[in-house]
Design a protein around this motif. Structure first.
Motif, mmCIF file in Angstrom:
data_model
loop_
_atom_site.group_PDB
_atom_site.id
_atom_site.type_symbol
_atom_site.label_atom_id
_atom_site.label_comp_id
_atom_site.label_asym_id
_atom_site.label_seq_id
_atom_site.Cartn_x
_atom_site.Cartn_y
_atom_site.Cartn_z
ATOM 1 N N VAL A 186 9.902 34.048 18.952
ATOM 2 C CA VAL A 186 9.429 32.481 19.175
ATOM 3 C C VAL A 186 8.452 31.904 17.667
ATOM 4 O O VAL A 186 7.283 32.156 18.191
ATOM 5 N N THR A 187 8.560 31.427 16.329
ATOM 6 C CA THR A 187 7.594 30.490 15.863
ATOM 7 C C THR A 187 8.153 29.269 15.434
ATOM 8 O O THR A 187 9.174 29.254 16.645
ATOM 9 N N ALA A 188 6.924 28.561 14.794
ATOM 10 C CA ALA A 188 7.604 26.679 14.684
ATOM 11 C C ALA A 188 8.824 27.069 14.315
ATOM 12 O O ALA A 188 9.403 26.149 13.797
ATOM 13 N N LEU A 189 8.290 27.453 13.294
ATOM 14 C CA LEU A 189 9.743 27.659 11.682
ATOM 15 C C LEU A 189 10.802 27.787 12.116
ATOM 16 O O LEU A 189 11.649 26.901 11.735
ATOM 17 N N ALA A 190 11.284 29.289 12.987
ATOM 18 C CA ALA A 190 11.825 29.509 13.743
ATOM 19 C C ALA A 190 12.639 27.990 14.427
ATOM 20 O O ALA A 190 14.038 27.721 14.617
ATOM 21 N N TYR A 219 20.284 41.725 12.640
ATOM 22 C CA TYR A 219 18.873 41.223 13.112
ATOM 23 C C TYR A 219 18.967 40.631 14.005
ATOM 24 O O TYR A 219 19.724 41.230 14.997
ATOM 25 N N GLU A 220 17.203 39.845 14.622
ATOM 26 C CA GLU A 220 18.074 39.861 15.989
ATOM 27 C C GLU A 220 18.610 39.001 16.054
ATOM 28 O O GLU A 220 18.415 37.987 15.603
ATOM 29 N N VAL A 221 19.343 38.288 16.726
ATOM 30 C CA VAL A 221 19.891 37.055 16.880
ATOM 31 C C VAL A 221 18.798 36.059 17.948
ATOM 32 O O VAL A 221 18.447 35.762 18.994
ATOM 33 N N SER A 222 17.757 35.333 17.455
ATOM 34 C CA SER A 222 16.767 34.105 17.795
ATOM 35 C C SER A 222 16.082 35.261 18.673
ATOM 36 O O SER A 222 15.932 34.240 20.350
#
Length: 250
Positions: A146-150, A191-194
């Motif tokens: 996880v990132t801040a943008l995510a 893609y990975e989902v979250s």
């Protein structure tokens, strides 16, 4: 009351060994919603599910195609401007779709656009949208990569789902949108989902290029491209909802 019934049912489900974690969550949300509405509101609460099958189907499909348009456009743009590309995957994960992705969409919509959201909405609609979206993002804060943008994008995704509910004040469109969003991201595009990787997918995503653009290990929801499209989706739904309210006030 809602939270107490939810946690109690969840604990019971785990204790007696109900299979599939996500379905335990759905059962907990259903039980908490039913108990709270029955005991506190004497059964007088329109959750936004009681419609004719034809209407429910139309709204599910509306949400489905809205999600396909958002995720599909994001994927095309990312492929166009980064080295990310797709290769053939191992197939469609039918079992995982039924045990993970479907119940996850049902559970999260019952909790985040269902009774708790609708109760807050009676006080202030903008507060219900903002607070439910903030909590929606917060529960993903511990996800892999996880990132801040995510988290910003998941917050924006919560607003998109809330506005999908506001379209007719029913849950069918956000359920269809949420389910298709996850299915397009993971089992279809790869893609990975979250941060969650499906065991199989029709396509496999070869993630190369700057994570800011591709989303990196978190998936397409971590991409700046998704940020722009979600903002566009919010604007579109907001305008559609405003036009619908004007038509019904005439």
């Amino acid at each position: 009351m809602f939270v107490s019934f939810y946690l109690a049912t969840f604990w019971i489900g785990l204790s007696i060994g109900i299979p599939f974690f996500q379905w335990i969550a759905v059962i907990s949300a259903v039980c908490a919603t039913t108990a709270t509405i029955t005991l506190w509101h004497h059964g007088r609460w329109d959750l936004g599910l009681r419609v004719a099958p034809r209407v429910a189907t139309i709204e599910l499909l509306a949400g489905f195609f809205f999600a396909v348009a958002l995720i599909g456009t994001a994927d095309v743009l990312i492929i166009a401007f980064t080295p990310l590309h797709h290769v053939h995957g191992r197939g469609f994960p039918i079992a995982e779709a039924l045990t993970v992705f479907l119940p996850a969409a049902l559970h999260e919509e019952l909790v985040f656009r269902g009774y708790p959201y609708q109760l807050l909405r009676r006080w202030k609609r903008w507060f219900a949208i903002a607070s439910s979206s903030l909590v929606f993002a917060a529960i993903h804060a511990g996800n892999s990569d996880v990132t801040a943008l995510a988290l910003v994008n998941i917050f924006l995704g919560g607003i998109v789902l809330a506005l999908a509910y506001e379209r007719r004040r029913r849950l069918w469109m956000p359920i269809g949108l949420h389910f298709a969003w996850n299915m397009m991201s993971g089992p279809i595009l790869g893609y990975e989902v979250s941060g969650f990787a499906a065991r199989e997918s029709l396509l496999t995503t070869v993630v190369v290029g700057p994570p800011l653009a591709t989303g990196g290990g978190f998936g397409i929801e971590g991409s700046i491209v998704m940020t722009g499209l979600e903002l566009g989706g919010i604007l579109l739904l907001w305008r559609m909802n405003a036009e619908f309210r004007m038509q019904n006030s005439e």
